[in-house]
Enzyme design. Sequence first.
Site, PDB file in Angstrom:
ATOM      1  CG  HIS A 172      -2.237  35.969 -61.026  1.00  0.00           C
ATOM      2  ND1 HIS A 172      -2.050  34.608 -61.019  1.00  0.00           N
ATOM      3  CD2 HIS A 172      -1.086  36.501 -60.509  1.00  0.00           C
ATOM      4  CE1 HIS A 172      -0.851  34.317 -60.511  1.00  0.00           C
ATOM      5  NE2 HIS A 172      -0.250  35.453 -60.194  1.00  0.00           N
ATOM      6  CB  SER A 293     -25.514  43.814 -82.562  1.00  0.00           C
ATOM      7  OG  SER A 293     -26.732  43.130 -82.325  1.00  0.00           O
ATOM      8  CE  LYS A 299     -22.327  44.073 -78.212  1.00  0.00           C
ATOM      9  NZ  LYS A 299     -22.846  42.712 -78.284  1.00  0.00           N
ATOM     10  CD  GLU A 306     -15.385  39.608 -81.068  1.00  0.00           C
ATOM     11  OE1 GLU A 306     -16.107  38.807 -80.466  1.00  0.00           O
ATOM     12  OE2 GLU A 306     -15.841  40.562 -81.730  1.00  0.00           O
TER      13      GLU A 306
END
Length: 476
Positions: A172, A293, A299, A306
């Site tokens: 979980h 970024s 970043k 991804e």
Amino acid sequence: MSKLDKQTPDTAENKPTNQAWGGRFNEPVDDFVARFTASVNFDQRLAQQDIQGSIAHAKMLKQAGVLNGEELESICNGLQEIKADIENGNFAWSVALEDVHMNIEAALTDRIGIVGKKLHTGRSRNDQVATDIRLWLRDEIDTIKPLFTKLQQGIIGLAIKEADTIMPGFTHLQTAQPVTFGHHLLAWNEMLERDFGRLLDCRRRLNQSPLGAAALAGTTYPINREFTATELGFDKPTENSLDSVSDRDFAIEFCAFASMLMTHMSRMSEELVLWASAQFQFIDLPDRFCTGSSIMPQKKNPDVPELVRGKTGRVTGHLISLLTLMKSQPLAYNKDNQEDKEPLFDTVDTVADCLRAFGDMIPAVQANKESMLEAARRGFSTATDLADYLVRKGIPFRDSHEIVGKAVAYGIEQNKDLSEMSLEELQQFSDQIAEDVFKVLTLKGSVAARNHIGGTAPDQVRAAAKRAMELLSIRG
Ligand code: ARG
């Protein structure tokens, strides 16, 4: 504006009445319809396999007495020249000639004259295309296989390196029990190992030759299907001509394999993305697999995992496309099947790219052992070990569960892990707890105790990694 509107008018012919089937037509096919029904813009990808299939067919026609030796030679030479021209980008594809098959056949006749027209004896584009896609997919599977093996070697290699590295295991996404990072990585390898098996199954089932099924019913010429099957490296000819030209289940099966693989890689991606975050800090991804970024200078984005996660959607979409394409099609060939190619091509490309990206990236993943250990210390990950300890002291598991639950509640209140409590503190919950409890409360003791096949103990991880490497080495 549709892509078809934008296509430049065909240069090969003004009137696109196809010479291969125009005989019974009173007017040329509508310009737009010609572009709408053509597949050459995408199926030219099958050119090499189309030529391979044609050469095998021509050799067989010579044996059957349809072609003489000279004719065979001139067909084979012509096809080899065309093959070279296509490879070098010197071939003019014509939309008026509809598809890869008729483009090549027309070019052959242009080059060698009337003999070229004999090549299509005893076959149809229906068995031709079914043969071409099988050959093509088989070749692609053979280039995907080493990418797979490289990725698995990378994962197993990292698992060996990280066999002793402790991290929290989750259920979980809540801290559950400590595991070793190597064990977690070997879970990924198991997924991939099964996917590889599915890929081999797919290859085995598709490796039968539909050539000779002709349009749908077979042919009246004395063809030798065993010969062409062997010539093309197929295990044997397919059994039923109607089935041979109509079913694309092998393409669907490949997409099913690919969807499963991508689903697995999306799970790995998700974990890599989480682990690379400032909140987890379990791993560092090398800069060359990340991007920055344009607005936030701090970043470093995990783009590769991804994107792999994102591409899973398109591969699963292709599986659904092909299943829906095949659904309710009556026997035998239907033009619907021309729509099988783009989803299949894109699936192959996507899967190959993702395997390659992961194969390069995974071995370069850096584990932050300290953060992993620290995270495992938080979250009472050795609570089950304490419960098992009490069971060994004679307390029934349900009661020991309750006792440990109370100890955890106390720990939350005091902001202390179980291993940080004193013996006196622990004894408040059960007088069965003695000095030896600290052996089981350590993270190291906890993982080392799960010492059986499939368990997380470092020694088991090393043994499992060895077995997994052996499996890779007998793949050939
Ligand atoms: N381009 C076609 C395809 O991809 C080749 C087979 C065409 N056969 C036919 N009877 N129109 O399926």
